[in-house]
Design a protein around this motif. Structure first.
Motif, PDB file in Angstrom:
ATOM      1  N   PRO A 121     -10.345  11.752   3.922  1.00 50.94           N
ATOM      2  CA  PRO A 121      -9.449  12.641   3.184  1.00 50.94           C
ATOM      3  C   PRO A 121      -7.971  12.289   3.359  1.00 50.94           C
ATOM      4  O   PRO A 121      -7.497  12.080   4.476  1.00 50.94           O
ATOM      5  N   GLY A 122      -7.271  12.178   2.223  1.00 52.59           N
ATOM      6  CA  GLY A 122      -5.848  11.851   2.238  1.00 52.59           C
ATOM      7  C   GLY A 122      -5.545  10.381   2.065  1.00 52.59           C
ATOM      8  O   GLY A 122      -4.400  10.004   1.768  1.00 52.59           O
ATOM      9  N   ASP A 123      -6.542   9.505   2.251  1.00 52.55           N
ATOM     10  CA  ASP A 123      -6.320   8.065   2.099  1.00 52.55           C
ATOM     11  C   ASP A 123      -6.075   7.701   0.641  1.00 52.55           C
ATOM     12  O   ASP A 123      -6.635   8.304  -0.280  1.00 52.55           O
ATOM     13  N   ARG A 124      -5.264   6.665   0.450  1.00 47.53           N
ATOM     14  CA  ARG A 124      -5.078   6.050  -0.862  1.00 47.53           C
ATOM     15  C   ARG A 124      -5.810   4.711  -0.851  1.00 47.53           C
ATOM     16  O   ARG A 124      -5.538   3.862   0.006  1.00 47.53           O
ATOM     17  N   VAL A 125      -6.729   4.533  -1.772  1.00 48.98           N
ATOM     18  CA  VAL A 125      -7.576   3.338  -1.777  1.00 48.98           C
ATOM     19  C   VAL A 125      -7.539   2.681  -3.158  1.00 48.98           C
ATOM     20  O   VAL A 125      -7.611   3.351  -4.185  1.00 48.98           O
TER      21      VAL A 125
END
Length: 218
Positions: A98-102
């Protein structure tokens, strides 16, 4: 009623054993058959993988109800989850929490703006095997020499309570690129070990090197 009581008295130890085994496999540990190649080369077709159902939660047996959260999945974990979208149990690797940019460009991942590191392992029959470094985890992935539509996706942000997962066989996996982010409450457990494995291409004979062995052991 007397007949039922007689059956119980005669078989109670066996019935208790069966009941305890069902509870154990539902809430503590289990094994899962892997019939597809979406996690190759990490998990081979025919592997029976051990599932740690206490890796993340203590759950009410036979349900997905969490009684107590123990941990959250981390990047690199191989998780087992019951996907409502695909209506089946799946095994994939956590790439984004959660919260990661991928994002993915030509089968290379970027997490929070940082490119992951890759090193070549082998190449055969139009496919490459690479080592992928994801945080503290290094694992092998399998990709085609030529890029496909699945080789790229624009940057996305993983929402709260969800995870982005991919198969290690990147060009042959129905993962978050097809079924979207995985809700936390669909996750059943974590796997790190192969219990045993049957070689479908060799008369279903056991693979002697894959008995109680790490997932990524060849």
């Amino acid at each position: 009623m007397n007949k039922l009581n007689a059956i119980w008295q005669e078989n109670k130890l066996f019935l208790l054993f069966i009941g305890l085994m069902v509870m154990f496999r539902s809430a503590v540990a289990d094994w899962n058959h892997v019939p597809t190649g979406s996690m190759q080369p990490t998990i081979k077709i025919g592997d029976q993988i051990l599932v740690d159902k206490l890796a993340y939660d203590i759950r009410l047996p036979l349900t997905h109800v969490s009684l107590h959260k123990l941990n959250d999945p981390e990047r690199g974990d191989v998780i087992i989850f019951d996907s409502k979208v695909s209506d089946k149990r799946l095994v994939k690797r956590v790439i984004g929490v959660p919260g990661d940019r991928v994002a993915m460009k030509n089968n290379r991942l970027f997490v929070n703006g940082n490119a992951l590191k890759y090193t070549a392992v082998s190449e055969q029959g139009g496919f490459k095997v690479l080592n992928e470094v994801l945080g503290e985890t290094t694992h092998k992935i399998r990709i085609r020499n030529a890029n496909t539509r699945a080789s790229n996706f624009a940057e996305v942000t993983v929402p709260s309570g969800h995870y982005l997962v991919l198969g290690d066989n990147r060009d042959n996996s129905a993962d978050s690129r097809a079924i979207g982010f995985i809700p936390r409450n669909e996750i059943v457990g974590k796997s790190e070990t192969v219990a045993f494995s049957l070689d479908y291409d060799n008369y279903y004979l056991p693979r002697s090197q894959r008995v109680i062995s790490p997932l990524d052991e060849t």
